[in-house]
Write an enzyme that holds these catalytic residues in place. Structure first.
Site, PDB file in Angstrom:
ATOM      1  N   PRO A 115      16.619  10.259 -34.425  1.00 31.06           N
ATOM      2  CG  PRO A 115      15.118  12.043 -34.570  1.00 31.06           C
ATOM      3  CD  PRO A 115      16.378  11.597 -33.888  1.00 31.06           C
ATOM      4  CB  CYS A 116      18.068   7.808 -38.879  1.00 32.22           C
ATOM      5  SG  CYS A 116      17.922   6.205 -38.085  1.00 32.22           S
ATOM      6  CG  HIS A 117      12.210   7.036 -37.178  1.00 35.44           C
ATOM      7  ND1 HIS A 117      13.040   7.129 -36.079  1.00 35.44           N
ATOM      8  CD2 HIS A 117      11.054   7.669 -36.836  1.00 35.44           C
ATOM      9  CE1 HIS A 117      12.409   7.783 -35.110  1.00 35.44           C
ATOM     10  NE2 HIS A 117      11.200   8.127 -35.549  1.00 35.44           N
TER      11      HIS A 117
END
Length: 161
Positions: free
Chosen positions: A129-131
């Site tokens: 989850p880079c977001h």
């Protein structure tokens, strides 16, 4: 090594998934900076491992029914990039942290820019989850999949998280 791929629909964009036949090696939105890295040598196989399970878990995630993915992942990058990507997996659903905090977590408190660059090269979007990484001031900054998709993913997670 053979690379297999499949495409699936999602609420934010069609997704391209790649696998080595055992582990998921990439998940890209079709219009994503730093990808998708598609090759004519890849073989389309909608049934290659772990596509069925990835499809099921992504559908549950987008339906608001899944907060933690459990898929075999093989992240290909430098050791530093992989350390950043592994740490992304520790950010809980519905939670955001800053690039500075992520840099501290990987043991390089003065490397916010390098961490940001590694974050932007994450080959397995959404699942890794880079977001969930935002600016120190709480504002949304950069996202390889586009800011509108980052906003959508964070809003989606905030409904349940």
């Amino acid at each position: 090594m053979t690379t297999y791929y499949t495409r699936i629909d999602s609420p934010i964009d069609p997704l391209l998934l790649a696998s080595d036949g055992e582990s998921l090696t990439s998940l890209f939105m079709t219009s994503q900076r730093h990808g998708p890295f598609f090759s004519d040598a890849w073989l389309r196989d909608d049934n290659a491992k772990p596509f069925a399970e990835a499809r099921k878990q992504l559908a549950a995630y987008f339906a608001g029914e899944l907060t933690d993915f459990d898929l075999p992942l093989k992240m290909i990058g430098t050791e530093f990039q992989k350390s950043v990507w592994r740490e992304l997996l520790n950010i809980p659903y519905g939670v955001t942290i800053s690039y500075g905090e992520l840099a501290e977590r990987v043991g390089n408190p003065n490397s916010s820019r390098a961490v940001g660059a590694a974050n932007g090269r994450n080959p397995i979007s959404i699942i890794v989850p880079c977001h969930r990484v935002i600016g120190a001031n709480g504002k949304l900054t950069g996202y390889g999949g586009g800011m509108e998709r980052k906003e959508w993913l964070l809003a989606h997670e905030s409904k349940r998280g």
